[in-house]
Design a protein around this motif. Structure first.
Motif, PDB file in Angstrom:
ATOM      1  N   THR A  30       0.892  -1.218  -0.130  1.00  0.00           N
ATOM      2  CA  THR A  30       0.102   0.091  -0.017  1.00  0.00           C
ATOM      3  C   THR A  30       0.845   1.119   0.009  1.00  0.00           C
ATOM      4  O   THR A  30       0.413   2.375  -0.234  1.00  0.00           O
ATOM      5  N   ASP A  31       2.203   1.237   0.463  1.00  0.00           N
ATOM      6  CA  ASP A  31       3.051   2.328   0.464  1.00  0.00           C
ATOM      7  C   ASP A  31       3.635   2.516  -1.081  1.00  0.00           C
ATOM      8  O   ASP A  31       4.681   2.351  -1.342  1.00  0.00           O
ATOM      9  N   SER A  32       2.760   2.894  -2.064  1.00  0.00           N
ATOM     10  CA  SER A  32       3.236   3.232  -3.279  1.00  0.00           C
ATOM     11  C   SER A  32       3.470   4.793  -3.566  1.00  0.00           C
ATOM     12  O   SER A  32       2.999   5.582  -2.843  1.00  0.00           O
ATOM     13  N   CYS A  33       4.168   4.910  -4.334  1.00  0.00           N
ATOM     14  CA  CYS A  33       4.663   6.494  -4.927  1.00  0.00           C
ATOM     15  C   CYS A  33       5.143   7.288  -3.857  1.00  0.00           C
ATOM     16  O   CYS A  33       4.698   8.361  -3.738  1.00  0.00           O
ATOM     17  N   GLY A  34       5.859   6.742  -2.874  1.00  0.00           N
ATOM     18  CA  GLY A  34       6.439   7.662  -1.837  1.00  0.00           C
ATOM     19  C   GLY A  34       5.184   8.245  -0.996  1.00  0.00           C
ATOM     20  O   GLY A  34       5.398   8.992  -0.393  1.00  0.00           O
ATOM     21  N   GLY A  38       4.975  11.303   1.986  1.00  0.00           N
ATOM     22  CA  GLY A  38       4.222  12.642   1.199  1.00  0.00           C
ATOM     23  C   GLY A  38       4.588  13.152  -0.082  1.00  0.00           C
ATOM     24  O   GLY A  38       4.575  13.868  -0.430  1.00  0.00           O
ATOM     25  N   ARG A  39       5.212  11.969  -0.857  1.00  0.00           N
ATOM     26  CA  ARG A  39       5.580  12.614  -2.338  1.00  0.00           C
ATOM     27  C   ARG A  39       4.431  12.211  -3.505  1.00  0.00           C
ATOM     28  O   ARG A  39       4.614  12.726  -4.424  1.00  0.00           O
ATOM     29  N   GLY A  40       3.636  11.448  -2.950  1.00  0.00           N
ATOM     30  CA  GLY A  40       2.470  11.225  -4.112  1.00  0.00           C
ATOM     31  C   GLY A  40       1.451  10.151  -3.473  1.00  0.00           C
ATOM     32  O   GLY A  40       1.761   9.667  -2.455  1.00  0.00           O
ATOM     33  N   LEU A  77       0.488   9.709  -8.824  1.00  0.00           N
ATOM     34  CA  LEU A  77       0.335  11.198  -9.287  1.00  0.00           C
ATOM     35  C   LEU A  77       1.035  11.915  -8.170  1.00  0.00           C
ATOM     36  O   LEU A  77       0.979  11.433  -6.824  1.00  0.00           O
ATOM     37  N   CYS A  78       2.105  12.553  -8.564  1.00  0.00           N
ATOM     38  CA  CYS A  78       3.180  13.010  -7.573  1.00  0.00           C
ATOM     39  C   CYS A  78       2.811  14.685  -7.208  1.00  0.00           C
ATOM     40  O   CYS A  78       2.154  15.030  -7.733  1.00  0.00           O
ATOM     41  N   VAL A  79       3.286  14.725  -5.977  1.00  0.00           N
ATOM     42  CA  VAL A  79       2.968  16.189  -5.290  1.00  0.00           C
ATOM     43  C   VAL A  79       3.774  17.035  -5.716  1.00  0.00           C
ATOM     44  O   VAL A  79       5.214  16.920  -5.748  1.00  0.00           O
ATOM     45  N   GLY A  80       3.677  18.445  -5.777  1.00  0.00           N
ATOM     46  CA  GLY A  80       4.624  19.505  -5.897  1.00  0.00           C
ATOM     47  C   GLY A  80       5.718  19.175  -6.892  1.00  0.00           C
ATOM     48  O   GLY A  80       5.444  18.902  -8.085  1.00  0.00           O
ATOM     49  N   ASN A  81       6.805  19.501  -6.387  1.00  0.00           N
ATOM     50  CA  ASN A  81       8.021  19.154  -7.431  1.00  0.00           C
ATOM     51  C   ASN A  81       8.521  17.947  -7.754  1.00  0.00           C
ATOM     52  O   ASN A  81       9.611  17.454  -8.353  1.00  0.00           O
TER      53      ASN A  81
END
Ligand SMILES: O=C1C=c2cc(C(=O)O)[nH]c2=CC1=O
Ligand code: CU
Length: 512
Positions: A30-34, A38-40, A77-81
């Motif tokens: 379940t810990d996908s995309c960081g 808090g990365r995505g 879907l990544c957050v911010g930069n």
């Protein structure tokens, strides 16, 4: 095209491609995309379902339709930069562990690099040709044949960083397989002959540049460019210091003093792929062939574009025009791609700018399914991309000029570019590079020669000005003369004044 973690039979069946950022530390799926840092997060992916043009009349038979939904329905879907297939990297233009430091890669003229910079670039290319891609693997079969008969395996392969660059281009231009015994359908091209030509090739280069930055651990590494608009029939970068001289033994091969003479090419067996419904895989074959200006059967492609051609195409005001295809007239995209003459007029026999540079190479670099195998492809396309960036700036272009629908399949504004992962749509590349994509070009643009209408206009205006000046000077002279006349002493003053004494004297005389 897909991250290595996503091509297991389970991941492929689930339709989710949301890899864990720390696979060894967090086996928790379940810990996908960081997500835990808090990365995505994993999210359903967006696709363009608007109508495309009539060039592709089929439906549901090509894996590239509604890309990439034949394979997956969710991506990171990544957050911010943050960015990348697992949100483990930064958006272009950003670097550092938290992706909060600005970085700019400056793309320069390859002829202006120092000997050391040039050697470093060539060595980096050779390293990319031999280094396995750290993240992506390629499908070696169509989706219909991607699972092994027992369903326990899938048909994906490792590929090197440079060969991945070659393969993605091939995959975007390959024909549609219609079934055994049927001729494959060639009226499809997800990266040429439409508005996405510029956005697709821009992303293609950006992906390679970023892969090489990661390989070299240098976020400022930049691809150089080749200003191919030099006219004449000489390839100035075809020397052993640059992209390889001609071999003394076979005029279609590269000199053995160049490392590129050792490179073996990919995707040679197109006839097989199209006949059997297979696709190009990571197997390398023969050498790069190149015979600049050597196409005697086609004299029109024995010379390079002229500097003026670049200046002229930058003045074509519309980005693209219906039918958004290779027969569009007055279209900047079709002009720089090279199906229009440099002023933007469509003529089916014309090959100019980008197309002309490809065809001039007359070998591996001149055939669409093979062209990126010749590393000149990179330099030819960075220059084409520099022209695109200059056009965006000069015309202050807004995304509204990019067609939302009815462009050929793959070319609508929101279509995800085939076969890139994570999904990236054409509009994301329709932005000025230095401000939005972390790279900039250092180029001197040629100024345009005057055309005959402009010369006549200037001559007429100059003549009119001259006539006006002469007229003004003449009237001034006349005016001055008149004024001088008025300022002459009055008649009486020219002679001795006829005074009272004179009157009295005259009166006395006449009385006498
Ligand atoms: O590799 C390419 C080869 C091309 C040939 C033409 C043409 O106009 O005939 N255009 C090309 C584009 C390429 O990318
Ligand atoms: Cu291309």
């Amino acid at each position: 095209q897909f991250p290595r973690q996503c091509v297991t039979p389970e991941a492929l069946r689930s339709g989710r491609c949301c890899p864990s950022l720390f696979p060894s530390l967090t086996p928790d799926p379940t810990d996908s995309c960081g997500a835990s840092v808090g990365r995505g997060r994993c999210a359903p992916l967006q696709v363009d379902a608007r109508p495309h043009g009539p060039q592709y009349p089929h439906d549901g038979i090509d894996d590239r339709e509604l890309w990439p939904t034949r394979f997956f329905n969710s991506s990171c879907l990544c957050v911010g930069n943050f960015s990348g297939h697992d949100c483990g990297s930064c958006k272009p233009g950003w670097t550092g562990p938290s992706c909060n430091l600005r970085v700019l890669a400056v793309r320069r003229n390859i002829l202006e690099l120092s000997a050391q910079e040039r050697r470093r670039f060539i060595n980096a290319l050779d390293m990319a040709k031999r280094t396995t891609h750290p993240h992506y693997v390629i499908a070696s079969r169509r989706y219909a044949e991607i699972f092994s008969p027992d369903g326990n395996n899938t048909q994906f392969e490792n590929i090197t960083i440079y060969n991945y660059f070659v393969w993605t281009h091939y995959y975007s231009v390959m024909k549609t397989f219609l079934g055994p015994g049927q001729e494959s359908f060639g009226g499809v091209d997800f990266s040429h002959e439409g508005p996405a030509f510029l956005t697709w090739h821009r992303y293609h280069l950006l992906q390679l540049e970023r892969d090489m930055q990661e390989m070299l651990r240098d976020p400022t590494f930049a691809l150089p460019y080749w200003n191919f608009a030099i006219g004449g029939n000489e390839c100035d970068i075809c020397t052993d210091d640059f992209m390889g001289a001609r071999s003394n033994f076979d005029s279609t091969l590269l000199s053995s003093n160049s490392v590129f003479s050792q490179w073996q090419i990919l995707c040679e067996s197109v006839e097989d792929y199209d006949t059997f419904g297979t696709i190009c895989n990571s197997t390398e074959g023969g050498p790069i062939r190149r015979n600049p200006a050597g196409n005697v059967a086609r004299p029109m492609v024995q010379r390079l574009p002229e500097p003026q051609d670049v200046a002229l195409c930058l003045e074509v005001g519309l980005f693209d025009t219906p039918p958004f295809y290779s027969n569009s007239s007055e279209s900047f995209r079709n002009t720089v791609e090279g199906y229009n003459d440099p002023t933007g007029k469509y003529d089916p026999i014309v090959r100019s700018l980008h197309n002309l540079a490809h065809l001039f190479l007359n070998g591996t670099g001149g055939q669409t399914h093979l062209s990126p195998n010749d590393p000149i492809f990179i330099l030819l396309h960075t220059f084409t991309d520099a022209v695109f960036d200059e056009w965006l700036r000069r015309h202050n272009a807004d995304i509204s000029v990019y067609p939302l629908e009815n462009a050929p399949i793959g070319h609508n504004r929101r279509y995800n570019m085939v076969p890139f992962w994570p999904p990236v749509s054409n509009d994301e590349m329709f932005v000025t590079a230095p401000e939005n994509l972390g790279y900039a070009y250092e180029v001197q643009w040629p100024s345009r020669d005057l055309n005959i209408t402009e010369i006549i206009t200037i001559a007429v205006v100059a003549a009119l000005v001259l006539v006006a000046v002469i007229f003004a000077a003449a009237s001034c002279a006349v005016h001055r003369r008149r004024k001088d006349d008025l300022h002459q002493p009055l008649l009486g003053e020219q002679y001795p004044r006829y005074s009272e004494e004179d009157y009295e004297r005259d009166a006395r005389q006449s009385a006498v």
